[in-house]
Scaffold this active site. Structure first.
Site, PDB file in Angstrom:
ATOM      1  N   LYS A 269       9.459  66.140  19.911  1.00 16.12           N
ATOM      2  CA  LYS A 269       8.423  67.229  19.509  1.00 16.12           C
ATOM      3  C   LYS A 269       7.474  67.195  20.594  1.00 16.12           C
ATOM      4  CE  LYS A 269       5.388  68.660  15.765  1.00 16.12           C
ATOM      5  NZ  LYS A 269       4.886  68.427  14.516  1.00 16.12           N
ATOM      6  N   HIS A 332      11.610  63.557   5.479  1.00 11.24           N
ATOM      7  CA  HIS A 332      10.423  63.454   6.362  1.00 11.24           C
ATOM      8  C   HIS A 332       9.526  62.642   5.836  1.00 11.24           C
ATOM      9  CE1 HIS A 332       7.047  64.485   9.269  1.00 11.24           C
ATOM     10  NE2 HIS A 332       8.086  65.212  10.092  1.00 11.24           N
ATOM     11  N   HIS A 359       3.483  60.316  17.825  1.00 13.82           N
ATOM     12  CA  HIS A 359       2.336  61.114  17.572  1.00 13.82           C
ATOM     13  C   HIS A 359       1.787  61.101  19.013  1.00 13.82           C
ATOM     14  CE1 HIS A 359       2.057  60.892  13.076  1.00 13.82           C
ATOM     15  NE2 HIS A 359       2.820  61.573  13.321  1.00 13.82           N
ATOM     16  N   TYR A 369       0.036  58.013  26.588  1.00 16.75           N
ATOM     17  CA  TYR A 369       0.377  56.526  26.877  1.00 16.75           C
ATOM     18  C   TYR A 369       1.647  56.311  27.375  1.00 16.75           C
ATOM     19  CZ  TYR A 369      -4.112  54.817  25.042  1.00 16.75           C
ATOM     20  OH  TYR A 369      -5.571  54.563  24.942  1.00 16.75           O
TER      21      TYR A 369
END
Length: 408
Positions: A269, A332, A359, A369
């Protein structure tokens, strides 16, 4: 009379007999043969000669002794015996300690009645880690809404928004208990309505209480369906990746030698590559499934043809077959379940959890990161998570499994 200096006080040596060094106004330093240096103040009250023990040097410095001496003289001017004032202050300090937030909270925990083990564990962790360090020693009646908010902001700042709201609710229960038992006049949490960030709306139903998760994990463990659906269902809580990422998983992305799954950026995503460390339990499930679907592209091929993956209703239908409704848990929802328990029950750092959830975690310069960030720690976390789920399933042994074949 010449007043004392800090140097003179420090260099005062003991003698065979006690002696005193005056600082004026009947304040003096008593030097005892054993080397103890004690501040004293001689005064008269109601016609009687009295002495106030101010404290021992160096715990009480010359400057501090003079301040206490001045306070004692002010008390005398107002018709108050300094020794009586000292005892009253000591009693008040003891009362404040006896009525500290920590003492009241521990008393409330003991008297409120039985709670589930998971609720007890969660609330004690909230108190120990997030509230006691900042409010514990404060008299419960003196804690302001600003002080409470500062403690809650620390929780909020690490991204644990729901935990901050739970801590506020817990603190409110403790303040209301203090009011009921006559040790506080108001609940400062009442003033904080709307002060905390609101949790992101979760459109995906989930279970976040261990007492609810245990029967679910037991039911999943005993589920009977096609090998593909069985494996997808069992891996859903273990991996807690997005359902689409799981359904479209390809065998080339499963690295058995490194005990991990490596997902490319185009499948994610956030369009960043992602690593899912594999627990021994997850590895065993995949190894068993590899014997069945390993020659094809997809780990979870559709029953209607190996050229396409399992449909998005595969795991959902399995959950319905186990008796769980859409209002209770969705595929989910395993992500919300993992995030809550890893944070509030297993106490893993939010950064590790957010990275594992894939996320959008950024460094202070706004850069994403590296996908390997905290990888060894996340490996440990994923194994602990799998072991925890096994423990919950084992603790709920009286589940009668459903038998069903789900065709895709």
């Amino acid at each position: 009379m010449q007043k004392l200096t800090a140097t003179a006080v420090k260099q005062a040596k003991p003698k065979t007999k006690a002696y005193s060094l005056s600082d004026g106004g009947w304040l003096y330093l008593l030097v005892k043969p054993n080397g103890t240096k004690a501040w004293r103040f001689n005064y008269r009250f109601n016609g009687k000669q009295k002495t106030l023990a101010i404290g021992v040097y160096p715990a009480i410095s010359l400057k501090a002794a003079r301040k206490k001496h001045e306070e004692a003289r002010d008390n005398l001017a107002n018709g108050i015996d300094p020794n009586v004032a000292k005892k009253a202050h000591k009693t008040a300090a003891q009362d404040a300690l006896a009525n500290s937030f920590e003492i009241i909270a521990l008393e409330w925990l003991q008297k409120r009645g039985a709670r589930s083990e998971s609720t007890e564990h969660r609330q004690k962790n909230l108190l120990k880690n997030d509230l006691f360090p900042y409010l514990g020693k404060r008299p419960v009646s003196l804690i302001s809404s600003q002080e409470l908010l500062a403690a809650l902001r620390r929780i909020e700042s690490r991204g644990a928004i729901e935990t901050a709201h739970r801590a506020k609710q817990l603190a409110g229960q403790i303040f209301r208990y203090a009011i009921a038992t006559g040790r506080a006049d108001r609940d400062p949490s009442f003033d904080l309505k709307g002060a905390l960030a609101q949790p992101k709306r979760n459109h995906f139903k989930s279970l976040t209480e261990p007492s609810e998760i245990a029967p679910l994990m037991s039911a999943i463990k005993n589920y009977n369906g096609t090998p593909t659906v069985m494996a997808a269902l069992k891996l859903s809580p273990l991996l807690f990746c997005r359902p689409g990422e799981l359904r479209h998983l390809e065998w080339k992305e499963v690295k058995f030698n490194e005990a991990r799954i490596e997902l490319p950026a185009e499948k994610m995503k956030m369009k960043e590559p992602h690593i899912i460390p594999l627990s021994t339990q997850a590895t065993a499930i995949l190894e068993e499934l590899h014997l069945i679907t390993g020659r094809g592209k997809y780990v979870f091929p559709s029953a209607r043809g190996a050229s396409r993956p399992l449909s998005d209703n595969g795991v959902r239908t399995a959950l319905r077959t186990l008796g769980y409704t859409n209002e209770q848990i969705s595929p989910h929802g395993f992500r919300a379940m993992a995030r809550t328990i890893l944070d509030e029950e297993l106490n893993f750092p939010i950064d590790w959890i957010e990275h594992q959830l894939a996320h959008a975690v950024r460094d202070p310069n706004g850069r994403a990161y590296n996908r390997t960030k905290y990888i060894s720690q996340r490996q440990q976390m994923m194994q602990t998570w799998a072991d925890y789920l096994d423990g919950l399933a084992s603790s709920h042994s009286n589940v009668v499994p459903f038998r069903s074949i789900v065709n895709e």
